[in-house]
Design an enzyme around this catalytic site. Structure first.
Site, short mmCIF file in Angstrom:
data_model
loop_
_atom_site.label_atom_id
_atom_site.label_comp_id
_atom_site.label_asym_id
_atom_site.label_seq_id
_atom_site.Cartn_x
_atom_site.Cartn_y
_atom_site.Cartn_z
N LYS A 153 4.81 -2.37 3.76
CA LYS A 153 3.92 -3.12 3.28
C LYS A 153 4.25 -2.95 1.86
O LYS A 153 3.58 -3.42 0.86
CB LYS A 153 2.49 -2.79 3.49
CG LYS A 153 2.38 -3.10 5.36
CD LYS A 153 1.34 -3.15 5.66
CE LYS A 153 0.82 -3.42 6.94
NZ LYS A 153 -0.08 -2.68 7.39
N ARG B 89 4.33 -4.24 -11.73
CA ARG B 89 5.76 -4.21 -11.54
C ARG B 89 6.45 -5.82 -11.08
O ARG B 89 5.91 -5.95 -11.27
CB ARG B 89 5.18 -2.67 -9.88
CG ARG B 89 4.77 -1.16 -10.80
CD ARG B 89 4.00 -1.13 -9.50
NE ARG B 89 3.32 -1.65 -8.80
CZ ARG B 89 2.90 -1.42 -7.09
NH1 ARG B 89 3.19 -0.31 -7.10
NH2 ARG B 89 2.03 -2.21 -6.36
N VAL C 185 -6.10 1.06 -3.28
CA VAL C 185 -6.17 2.09 -4.88
C VAL C 185 -7.34 2.73 -4.80
O VAL C 185 -6.92 3.62 -5.77
CB VAL C 185 -6.71 0.83 -5.94
CG1 VAL C 185 -7.54 0.40 -5.95
CG2 VAL C 185 -6.20 1.58 -7.23
N THR D 21 -2.62 -1.52 -13.58
CA THR D 21 -1.50 -1.63 -13.67
C THR D 21 -1.83 -2.93 -14.68
O THR D 21 -0.82 -2.42 -15.97
CB THR D 21 -1.10 -2.90 -12.36
OG1 THR D 21 -0.93 -1.72 -10.88
CG2 THR D 21 0.32 -3.44 -12.00
N SER E 164 -9.35 1.48 3.18
CA SER E 164 -7.38 1.74 3.73
C SER E 164 -7.17 2.44 2.95
O SER E 164 -7.02 2.82 2.02
CB SER E 164 -7.11 0.24 4.16
OG SER E 164 -6.74 -0.43 3.13
N ARG E 165 -6.27 3.12 3.48
CA ARG E 165 -5.46 4.79 2.85
C ARG E 165 -4.43 3.99 2.08
O ARG E 165 -4.32 4.49 0.79
CB ARG E 165 -4.43 5.39 3.87
CG ARG E 165 -5.32 6.42 4.73
CD ARG E 165 -4.13 6.83 5.60
NE ARG E 165 -3.25 6.32 6.71
CZ ARG E 165 -4.00 6.35 7.78
NH1 ARG E 165 -4.93 6.54 8.46
NH2 ARG E 165 -2.93 5.51 8.42
N LYS F 120 0.53 -11.31 -0.42
CA LYS F 120 1.93 -11.92 -0.78
C LYS F 120 3.09 -12.37 0.02
O LYS F 120 3.46 -13.01 -0.88
CB LYS F 120 2.70 -10.30 0.07
CG LYS F 120 1.62 -8.57 -1.08
CD LYS F 120 1.57 -8.89 -2.99
CE LYS F 120 0.75 -7.90 -3.19
NZ LYS F 120 -0.53 -7.41 -2.86
N SER G 299 -0.86 -10.35 8.72
CA SER G 299 0.26 -10.52 7.37
C SER G 299 -0.56 -10.24 5.58
O SER G 299 -1.62 -10.33 5.87
CB SER G 299 0.49 -12.20 7.21
OG SER G 299 1.58 -13.06 6.57
#
Length: 334
Positions: free
Chosen positions: A89, A266, A179, A196, A175-176, A131, A128
């Site tokens: 991911k 990125r 951010v 970002t 979640s781990r 992205k 899914s």
């Protein structure tokens, strides 16, 4: 829904996989098999759930990779319902190692399909990502292809066999991979957090909302659909401001000493997040809390068709700072 059922959770040691497992255990399933390649995470999870194992003896921990079809076939023997959460991911890692992403996200998904059909599994729910919508990076492209494999498997399999469906996630706050844990660590160590792009917008959901979406998709899927939860959109710069105040209070620090460093986009990243394209909206049905995108081979009937546009964070109303504070407080409570 899962009472006396045999369940396989592929990628079950991840954040969402563990939350799904704990939720399913409440329904008294016959057996739940956790399938992943990380023996350390499996050991930690076994220790945390040792009371369940002693009380019910219905947990099994299987080491294996979704790339290994033979091992996956054995793991799926006698299984009623499969939840496929296995994936690579991390966007930069997939950009640098594109064929590794293909082997896990695409070929691994096809392995799941083949094994499910062979073992006559009742249902397969694939997880899914945003992205996958109009992808601009390798990870998204592989997730899109995996979605198409799932949809095609259901359409081409004939009748009286496995039902395949997918869910699309936004960013899971607790979640781990979120951010927020990263920012908390950066505040503790460096008094600087990296963003970002402050104007970037994203959809966010709580961990329990992700679990609820998976469960509901499993319950109502008829075959080939993609289910998308309706989620609040947040500007990253606003989330960063609230996070600084929130974590500084928790860590007993002065918020004024924490600075924000902008790192820039990125490769493959977008300024906004999409969960449904305009083309997909032609096949979508809107519910109170989610959208259901039906496979393009099964158009929406005139009776159920809605005037739905694309679902993008660039077009949604953004949460205020106060609403973001409430959202983060809800994450802490969970």
């Amino acid at each position: 829904m899962f009472k006396d059922k045999s369940i396989l959770i592929i990628g079950g040691t991840g954040t969402v996989g563990q939350a799904l497992l704990r939720d399913i255990l409440k329904d008294a399933p016959r057996v739940v098999r956790i399938y992943s390649r990380d023996e350390y995470k499996q050991f930690i999870l076994q220790e945390e759930l040792s009371h369940h194992m002693k009380a019910h003896n219905n947990l099994r921990f299987l080491l294996g990779d979704v790339r290994d079809e033979a091992r996956l076939d054995r793991a799926m023997n006698g299984i009623d319902i499969v939840f496929d959460l296995a994936a690579l991911k991390h966007v930069p890692a997939c950009e640098y190692n594109p064929f590794e992403a293909v082997k896990t996200n695409v070929m691994g998904t096809q392995n799941v399909i083949e094994c499910a059909l062979k073992n006559k599994v009742e249902r397969v729910i694939y997880t899914s990502s945003d992205k996958a919508v109009a992808p601009t990076n390798t990870m998204g492209a592989t997730k899109l292809l995996a979605e198409r494999l799932i949809s095609s498997a259901d359409y081409s399999k004939g009748h009286d066999q496995t039902i395949f469906a997918a869910v699309r996630f936004g960013n899971v706050l607790d979640s781990r991979g979120s951010v927020l844990p990263l920012w908390k660590e950066q505040i503790q160590k460096n008094r600087t957090i990296t963003v970002t792009e402050p104007e970037m917008t994203r959809f966010f959901m709580h961990l329990q909302e992700a679990v609820t979406l998976i469960r509901k998709a499993c319950e109502i899927a008829r075959g080939g659909e993609i289910f998308v939860l309706k989620m609040p959109a947040v500007k990253l710069g606003d989330l960063a401001q609230v996070a600084i105040q929130y974590y500084c209070q928790e860590l007993q620090l002065d918020p004024s000493v924490v600075t924000i460093q902008t790192t820039g986009l990125r490769p493959g990243e977008k300024m906004y997040e999409e969960l449904m394209t305009e083309d997909e909206a032609l096949y979508a049905v809107e519910y109170e809390d989610m959208f259901c995108i039906r496979p393009m081979m099964k158009p929406v009937s005139q009776e159920t068709e809605r005037k739905i546009q694309s679902y993008s964070s660039s077009m949604e109303s953004l949460l205020s700072l106060k609403e973001i504070q409430d959202m983060m407080a809800g994450t802490s409570a969970e």
